[in-house]
Every structure is written in structure tokens, then in C-alpha cells.
Design a protein around this motif. Structure first.
Motif, short mmCIF file in Angstrom:
data_model
loop_
_atom_site.label_atom_id
_atom_site.label_comp_id
_atom_site.label_asym_id
_atom_site.label_seq_id
_atom_site.Cartn_x
_atom_site.Cartn_y
_atom_site.Cartn_z
N LEU A 26 3.82 9.37 -10.54
CA LEU A 26 2.86 9.68 -11.79
C LEU A 26 2.64 11.04 -11.77
O LEU A 26 2.68 11.75 -12.89
N TYR A 27 2.16 11.80 -10.60
CA TYR A 27 1.98 12.99 -10.64
C TYR A 27 3.14 13.96 -10.83
O TYR A 27 2.96 15.17 -11.46
N LEU A 28 4.19 13.33 -10.31
CA LEU A 28 5.69 14.35 -10.62
C LEU A 28 5.71 14.32 -12.01
O LEU A 28 6.45 15.50 -12.85
N LEU A 29 5.67 13.10 -12.71
CA LEU A 29 5.98 13.23 -14.25
C LEU A 29 4.85 14.10 -14.95
O LEU A 29 5.11 14.84 -15.86
N THR A 67 0.95 -1.29 -0.05
CA THR A 67 0.11 0.03 0.06
C THR A 67 0.87 1.16 0.10
O THR A 67 0.70 2.29 -0.65
N TYR A 68 1.92 1.11 0.83
CA TYR A 68 2.81 2.31 0.87
C TYR A 68 3.52 2.67 -0.46
O TYR A 68 3.66 3.72 -0.84
N LYS A 69 3.93 1.57 -1.33
CA LYS A 69 4.60 1.56 -2.49
C LYS A 69 3.53 2.07 -3.45
O LYS A 69 3.87 2.89 -4.29
N ASN A 70 2.19 1.86 -3.57
CA ASN A 70 1.37 2.10 -4.42
C ASN A 70 1.07 3.73 -4.38
O ASN A 70 1.07 4.36 -5.35
N GLU A 71 1.31 4.36 -2.86
CA GLU A 71 1.33 5.63 -2.99
C GLU A 71 2.23 6.16 -3.69
O GLU A 71 2.29 7.34 -4.13
N LEU A 72 3.48 5.65 -3.38
CA LEU A 72 4.89 6.24 -3.99
C LEU A 72 4.29 6.32 -5.49
O LEU A 72 5.08 7.15 -6.12
N GLN A 73 3.97 5.21 -6.23
CA GLN A 73 3.70 5.07 -7.60
C GLN A 73 2.98 6.36 -8.07
O GLN A 73 3.06 6.87 -9.19
N LYS A 74 1.82 6.50 -7.18
CA LYS A 74 0.94 7.60 -7.54
C LYS A 74 1.87 9.02 -7.55
O LYS A 74 1.46 10.01 -8.29
N GLU A 75 2.79 9.08 -6.78
CA GLU A 75 3.24 10.33 -6.26
C GLU A 75 4.23 10.55 -7.75
O GLU A 75 4.49 11.65 -8.17
#
Length: 427
Positions: free
Chosen positions: A406-409, A396-404
């Protein structure tokens, strides 16, 4: 008309700042708000001082097919003369360099240009009328290569995409392979971004007869600053790829190289016996913000065996933070009461969280605020290891990182597409 010598203006501006800034920081190092206020005053003062020093009386005239320009800076006793054949001049434009500041640009057929910054904006209309009698005024409709905004925009996007690939690749390389941290890392990557931008964006745009605003460093700020976000992306991707180090007991991490994530088979925690706490008030909010942030820190030791004992000393500590926002317009006593009430309530929440075993821990060994909290604590050693507990699944923690990520890209692409707009409207 009155202009100023642009190169001397920059020299005196930087020189004034370089002289005044160290004195300001040295004598006011304990008062950050006063430093910020005086720095702004020094900045404006240095700007207007440098404009006054570099001021020049400028005369334009035409003689025998030659466009004559003469500048005389009385304060510096410098005279500059330019003579340009009219047949070599592509045209001129008078544009805003920054808000409220205009400059005259004389563009040559070889893509070079002359820039003359106005001291008095009202003079710009007079000189525009005069120059239009023998030099072509340039606008978005006179670019020989791009007749429409869309064409110019596509050209800018192509050049910016090349820039992004090179700049992001180099930023990741510097972050991964070179021993830079903090401001040193950011400044190094920024310098590399600017150099790549000059070669892949500024130079081609200038050669395609865009006007000054298209390749001006200030109007391109979204482009060459955006790859700095790649530093955050790289670190988050590194976190996503990192698997937790699984150990039997917490104290075993002392004998291992520093890792990002930890999981332990057995831990002993008892915040009711030993707990340390503090809070810090953020001073980074701007004067327009209605709220300021208070960060509350709570710490308790974690052991490998036996129970937590009051008279023992520990070097492994769990630290948890909670953020609070308080309105600035409240009176000082009420602010203090709100902070204390929040601190008491979240001390209890910290205790209740630790009733359940954390799923994993994040190593935060360089957290200076946490180390200061433990400094001098009767139950802490000189060298302490800080762990941040997490109760969610690591997936779950890493899924949130993946979203972040994507937002940065998306932020990088959005900033560059916006930068391309500024390029295209200055074709």
C-alpha cells in the motif's frame, strides 16, 4: 551571445565519461570512497570540457520577415545557420533547464522548437529584451489550450494515468516472464518506462503547446522512474500469495524445488554448541549522514534428527541479522568498542530467541554474506542452505507486506501527481 551546440555537448560529455570511467574503476577498484570522489570530479570535468568544446558564438537577426540564427563553434570549426519565417514562430521563452543554467527556446506553430543553451546567464536578459520586439514572449498565460493551472493539471493527470497502467503492466510482465535480475532488470524496465513516457506523456504534452519544462526528461523524472517500484510490489504480492511448504524435517527441502516459506514438523537447534558470527560495516551512507550502519550476522545449524554435535558437518543453517547505528563523529576506538559490545549482547539475544521454536522460515539461498560467513567453517559443508527464522505468525508477516505494498502504491501515485505539477506550471 555565447551558447553551445547541444548535440555535440552531449556527445563529448558521454564520450569523456565512457573513456575515463573504466580507468577509474579498474585502478581504484579497492577504494570505493576514492572512486566516488574522482567520479564526481570526472563528471564535472567532463561537463565543463564538453561545454568548452561545443561553445559557439551565436547571432540573431531579422531580415525580410525571416528570423536568422547563426552559430559558429570555433573549437569544432562548425557553422550552423537557421532561417525561420516569423509567421511560423509561435513565440519564445527563456527558462531554467537545470538550476542556474538557462536556455532560449524558439517555439514554432507546428509544436517543434529550437533550443540554445546560454554559456553566460547575464546575456539572457539582453536577448530577452531584443527578441520581445518582434517575437511574442510565452508564459503560463499564453497557452492557447489551458488558461488555468487546474485545466493543465487535469490534462497531465489523464496522460500520466495511461502511462502508469501501461508502464506498470509491462514492468510486471518483464519481472515475471523474462530471466532478468538485478541491474539488468532495472535497466530493462527503465528503458521501457522511458519509451512509454515519450509516447503517452511527452508527445501529447508537446502537441498541446506546453513549454519545454513540461516535457523535459529531467522535470519528468518522478513520472518515468516511479513504475520501477512495481518490481518491489510484484515481489511482495508474490510473497503474500505464497503458502509455506510444509515438510516433516528440514533436510527434505534439499530434494524439493526452491521455495519461499518453509514450515517443519521437527527440528533440532542448539546455538550453544555451534555458532558462527560476523559483522559488516555499510559504506553506502552519504557524507551528510551522522550515522553509519553495522549489520551483525549470527548463524547456527539446524538438523532433522539427533542432537547438534560439535564434530559434525551441516548444510542447513539458520541466519539472523541485527542492525546497529553508530555516530560517525566518535573516535575509532570507541566505535570498535561499541561494535564489539553490541555483538556480544546480540549473540546472547540470538541464543535466547532460539529457545522458542520459529513459526516459519524464509529461504534466503543467495545470501552471499551468509555464505561467506560459512565458507571455511569446520562445521559447514561446501553447499549450504540459508534459512531466516521468524517467530511471528505468517499471517502477521503477510499483513506487514500488505502495508508495504500500500505504501509503495501511494508512493507511485504521489510521485506522479508531483510530476503533473511540473507539467502544469510549464503550460
Amino acid at each position: 551571445m555565447k551558447t553551445f551546440l547541444n548535440d555535440f555537448h552531449l556527445v563529448f560529455f558521454l564520450l569523456t565519461i565512457a573513456i575515463l570511467a573504466p580507468f577509474c574503476i579498474y585502478f581504484l577498484k579497492d577504494n570505493k570512497e576514492l572512486i566516488a570522489f574522482i567520479s564526481v570530479c570526472f563528471g564535472f570535468g567532463a561537463y565543463y570540457f564538453s561545454v568548452w568544446i561545443a561553445s559557439a558564438e551565436t547571432t540573431f537577426s531579422v531580415e525580410g520577415g525571416e528570423f536568422q540564427i547563426m552559430q559558429y563553434a570555433r573549437s569544432l570549426n562548425i557553422t550552423r545557420n537557421y532561417s525561420i519565417n516569423l509567421s511560423n514562430i509561435r513565440g519564445f521563452s527563456i527558462d531554467d533547464v537545470t538550476r542556474g543554467n538557462k536556455a532560449l527556446f524558439i517555439y514554432l506553430d507546428n509544436t517543434e522548437y529550437f533550443k540554445f543553451s546560454f554559456r553566460k546567464v547575464k546575456e539572457s536578459e539582453e536577448i530577452k529584451t531584443y527578441l520581445a520586439t518582434f517575437i511574442n514572449p510565452l508564459s503560463i498565460d499564453t497557452n492557447p489550450n489551458f488558461k488555468s493551472f487546474f485545466q493543465a493539471y487535469l490534462f497531465a493527470v489523464k496522460k500520466v494515468m495511461i502511462f502508469l497502467v501501461l508502464a506498470i503492466s509491462l514492468t510486471v510482465f518483464i519481472t515475471h516472464y523474462l530471466p532478468f535480475q538485478g541491474y539488468t532488470l532495472v535497466i530493462t524496465c527503465l528503458i521501457s518506462n522511458v519509451v512509454i513516457w515519450m509516447l503517452t506523456v511527452r508527445k501529447p504534452v508537446k502537441k498541446m503547446f506546453f513549454r519545454y519544462g513540461a516535457f523535459y526528461f529531467f522535470s519528468n523524472v518522478f513520472i518515468y522512474l516511479s513504475p520501477l517500484l512495481a518490481i518491489l510490489i510484484y515481489r511482495k504480492v508474490l510473497e503474500i500469495k505464497t503458502e509455506p511448504l510444509k515438510l516433516s524435517k528440514p533436510h527434505e527441502l534439499i530434494f524439493k524445488p526452491a521455495h519461499l516459506f518453509y514450515q517443519f514438523d521437527k527440528t533440532v537447534i542448539n546455538p550453544n554448541e555451534i555458532q558462527a558470527s560476523t559483522y559488516s560495516v555499510s559504506k553506502n551512507s552519504s557524507s551528510r549522514d551522522r550515522f553509519f550502519k553495522v549489520t551483525h550476522y549470527f548463524a547456527t545449524p539446524v538438523a532433522s534428527v539427533d542432537s547438534i554435535r560439535i564434530n559434525a558437518r551441516y548444510n542447513l543453517w539458520l541466519v539472523k541479522t541485527f542492525d546497529q547505528k553508530i555516530r560517525k563523529d566518535l573516535d575509532q576506538q570507541l566505535k570498535s568498542n561499541l561494535i564489539q559490545d553490541f555483538h556480544i549482547r546480540y549473540r546472547s539475544k540470538f541464543d535466547s530467541l532460539l529457545n522458542n521454536r520459529p513459526e516459519f522460515y524464509v529461504g534466503d539461498f543467495y545470501n552471499m554474506t551468509a555464505h561467506q560467513l560459512l565458507a571455511g567453517n569446520a562445521n559447514a559443508t561446501v553447499n549450504n542452505y540459508i534459512l531466516i527464522p521468524h517467530w511471528e505468525k505468517i499471517e502477521t508477516y503477510k499483513n506487514e507486506l500488505q502495508k508495504e505494498v500500500l505504501y509503495l502504491l501511494m508512493a507511485i501515485l504521489s510521485l506522479n501527481f508531483l510530476g503533473c505539477v511540473f507539467i502544469a506550471i510549464n503550460r
